[in-house]
Design a protein around this motif. Sequence first.
Motif, mmCIF file in Angstrom:
data_model
loop_
_atom_site.group_PDB
_atom_site.id
_atom_site.type_symbol
_atom_site.label_atom_id
_atom_site.label_comp_id
_atom_site.label_asym_id
_atom_site.label_seq_id
_atom_site.Cartn_x
_atom_site.Cartn_y
_atom_site.Cartn_z
ATOM 1 N N GLY A 43 -42.207 -59.198 -34.578
ATOM 2 C CA GLY A 43 -41.699 -60.516 -34.222
ATOM 3 C C GLY A 43 -42.037 -60.898 -32.804
ATOM 4 N N GLU A 44 -42.224 -62.199 -32.590
ATOM 5 C CA GLU A 44 -42.531 -62.750 -31.266
ATOM 6 C C GLU A 44 -41.773 -64.058 -31.087
ATOM 7 N N GLY A 45 -41.537 -64.405 -29.808
ATOM 8 C CA GLY A 45 -40.919 -65.684 -29.492
ATOM 9 C C GLY A 45 -39.406 -65.710 -29.668
ATOM 10 N N TRP A 46 -38.784 -64.566 -29.817
ATOM 11 C CA TRP A 46 -37.333 -64.521 -29.955
ATOM 12 C C TRP A 46 -36.671 -64.457 -28.579
ATOM 13 N N ARG A 47 -35.379 -64.648 -28.551
ATOM 14 C CA ARG A 47 -34.655 -64.560 -27.281
ATOM 15 C C ARG A 47 -34.685 -63.119 -26.769
ATOM 16 N N PRO A 48 -34.805 -62.925 -25.468
ATOM 17 C CA PRO A 48 -34.811 -61.553 -24.932
ATOM 18 C C PRO A 48 -33.474 -60.857 -25.195
ATOM 19 N N ASP A 49 -33.561 -59.587 -25.496
ATOM 20 C CA ASP A 49 -32.389 -58.735 -25.722
ATOM 21 C C ASP A 49 -31.455 -59.319 -26.787
ATOM 22 N N ALA A 50 -32.041 -59.877 -27.828
ATOM 23 C CA ALA A 50 -31.259 -60.453 -28.925
ATOM 24 C C ALA A 50 -31.143 -59.430 -30.058
ATOM 25 N N LEU A 51 -29.980 -59.387 -30.687
ATOM 26 C CA LEU A 51 -29.735 -58.501 -31.823
ATOM 27 C C LEU A 51 -30.083 -59.231 -33.109
ATOM 28 N N LEU A 52 -31.014 -58.665 -33.883
ATOM 29 C CA LEU A 52 -31.499 -59.289 -35.106
ATOM 30 C C LEU A 52 -31.173 -58.421 -36.309
ATOM 31 N N MET A 53 -31.121 -59.063 -37.471
ATOM 32 C CA MET A 53 -30.907 -58.369 -38.735
ATOM 33 C C MET A 53 -32.070 -58.699 -39.668
ATOM 34 N N MET A 54 -32.643 -57.639 -40.290
ATOM 35 C CA MET A 54 -33.774 -57.808 -41.202
ATOM 36 C C MET A 54 -33.327 -57.423 -42.604
ATOM 37 N N LEU A 55 -33.581 -58.311 -43.570
ATOM 38 C CA LEU A 55 -33.167 -58.101 -44.957
ATOM 39 C C LEU A 55 -34.287 -58.512 -45.899
ATOM 40 N N VAL A 56 -34.358 -57.846 -47.041
ATOM 41 C CA VAL A 56 -35.243 -58.254 -48.132
ATOM 42 C C VAL A 56 -34.399 -59.081 -49.097
ATOM 43 N N ILE A 67 -31.486 -69.069 -51.225
ATOM 44 C CA ILE A 67 -30.458 -69.661 -52.078
ATOM 45 C C ILE A 67 -29.423 -68.585 -52.405
ATOM 46 N N GLY A 68 -28.178 -68.857 -52.053
ATOM 47 C CA GLY A 68 -27.120 -67.863 -52.248
ATOM 48 C C GLY A 68 -26.790 -67.094 -50.993
ATOM 49 N N GLY A 69 -27.523 -67.333 -49.923
ATOM 50 C CA GLY A 69 -27.225 -66.635 -48.669
ATOM 51 C C GLY A 69 -27.490 -65.140 -48.766
ATOM 52 N N THR A 70 -26.725 -64.393 -48.010
ATOM 53 C CA THR A 70 -26.923 -62.933 -47.984
ATOM 54 C C THR A 70 -26.516 -62.264 -49.295
ATOM 55 N N ASN A 71 -25.864 -63.007 -50.199
ATOM 56 C CA ASN A 71 -25.559 -62.422 -51.505
ATOM 57 C C ASN A 71 -26.814 -62.193 -52.334
ATOM 58 N N SER A 72 -27.911 -62.833 -51.947
ATOM 59 C CA SER A 72 -29.178 -62.648 -52.648
ATOM 60 C C SER A 72 -30.057 -61.606 -51.985
ATOM 61 N N CYS A 73 -29.520 -60.855 -51.026
ATOM 62 C CA CYS A 73 -30.306 -59.895 -50.249
ATOM 63 C C CYS A 73 -29.850 -58.465 -50.530
ATOM 64 N N ALA A 74 -30.771 -57.533 -50.266
ATOM 65 C CA ALA A 74 -30.460 -56.097 -50.371
ATOM 66 C C ALA A 74 -29.814 -55.673 -49.063
ATOM 67 N N ASN A 75 -28.513 -55.907 -48.949
ATOM 68 C CA ASN A 75 -27.820 -55.679 -47.673
ATOM 69 C C ASN A 75 -27.739 -54.199 -47.314
ATOM 70 N N SER A 76 -27.649 -53.322 -48.305
ATOM 71 C CA SER A 76 -27.513 -51.894 -48.003
ATOM 72 C C SER A 76 -28.761 -51.312 -47.373
ATOM 73 N N GLU A 77 -29.914 -51.928 -47.593
ATOM 74 C CA GLU A 77 -31.169 -51.428 -47.032
ATOM 75 C C GLU A 77 -31.622 -52.230 -45.824
ATOM 76 N N GLY A 78 -30.752 -53.075 -45.287
ATOM 77 C CA GLY A 78 -31.115 -53.859 -44.112
ATOM 78 C C GLY A 78 -31.196 -53.014 -42.859
ATOM 79 N N ARG A 79 -31.862 -53.550 -41.854
ATOM 80 C CA ARG A 79 -32.034 -52.855 -40.586
ATOM 81 C C ARG A 79 -31.773 -53.825 -39.436
ATOM 82 N N ALA A 80 -31.162 -53.296 -38.374
ATOM 83 C CA ALA A 80 -30.910 -54.072 -37.164
ATOM 84 C C ALA A 80 -31.940 -53.683 -36.101
ATOM 85 N N VAL A 81 -32.322 -54.646 -35.288
ATOM 86 C CA VAL A 81 -33.303 -54.411 -34.238
ATOM 87 C C VAL A 81 -32.951 -55.313 -33.055
ATOM 88 N N THR A 82 -33.252 -54.838 -31.850
ATOM 89 C CA THR A 82 -33.007 -55.594 -30.620
ATOM 90 C C THR A 82 -34.341 -55.919 -29.971
#
Length: 389
Positions: A43-56, A67-82
């Motif tokens: 990723g590029e162009g994000w705010r410095p030192d920002a906490l992000l969440m990545m989901l499929v 559509i459906g928000g995070t209910n349509s995502c694989a939340n258990s396999e998500g990853r956080a990144v700064t």
Amino acid sequence: MGASATPATAAPTATATPTAADKPTVKLSTSQAGKGGSVTVEGEGWRPDALLMMLVCGRAAPGKGVIGGTNSCANSEGRAVTTDKDGTFDKKLPVAEPPEPCPCVVHVSTVTGENQQVDAVLKVAGHPVKPLPRQADGGRLSVLTDTRLEGSSGVLTWFGAPPQRTLQFTVGNVGSAPVKDPVFQVGTSHGVFAPEWDEHQWRGTIAPGKKAQIKLPVELSAGAHGDYLVSLKFGGKVLAEQPWGVGRPWGVTLFWILLGVVVPAAVFRIGMAVVDRLRPNRRRTSHGGRHRTGRRLTELAARWPQLRLVQGAVDADRRDHRKPGGSRTSSRTAPTPTSAPPTKPTGGPGTGGSGTTGALPWFTPDTDPGAPAGRLSAPSDDSPTKGTT
């Protein structure tokens, strides 16, 4: 006048470089992966030192959201990144099958601060695919009346159940084309955290120039309390916002207070029951004490004559001291000094007046510690104990 004017040379203009930060972008190392694999997300162009969440996520497409928000995502396999100081990041994300069918994307969004989100297309091999609901390009919806939250908290909410409300609003189609089955996004935010968006699809068609009343459910997490903000978004634009003050679940607090009182009381009762089990029987102890008391009384009764003799001697000695002109020596001296041991008195404490009863039984007349030194002498040669041949 005839001098010719030399053309003025134009000064070079400096090109201003934009200082505004670029829009955030996401790039995947591969566009297709199967379950159990992984994909590298850059990723590029994000705010410095920002906490992000990545989901499929499934049932999504770039530009249309999830559509459906995070209910349509694989939340258990998500990853956080700064992100770093330059607003970039690079991290691997495991590929998992989302609960909704594809089209699928890698959804990257901010967790705190201003909401920023980007979707990158990812084909999950072996996962079913269904087309997304079509949205007319010419239709535009606008909120005509103020939004409001309807409903109230029940008894279960007072004990920590998720608070629920119904977001009610009226929209009108100000575009030139009808809008069929519009998909709205409802977000809830608390404090400085970014809104969590849930997508809800309304079934129906809104013709140009017409309006419709829409009701969408809103639900918070269990035990939520404080000041929340409910936002309504359609087509990437926020249409309305509604504050929501959620009371504290005092039933949970009361439960913990009662638990802090009941548990120590129960432990105390159990401890007392264990002590009652372990200590000896009271009846057996009381019977044993009675038997020991009876044996002591029997022993005292057996020794009673000796005690009476000793008490009689002591009383006689006290009477001699009380007589006027009497001396302690005369009361303790036997009438006829002899080296033989004194005879045991046969009288009781009432047989006074005899010289033998006045002396204590454990002293002989010539070894009386109360007699003067001159009275203590060895037996004479004329003593009858010294026999003649």
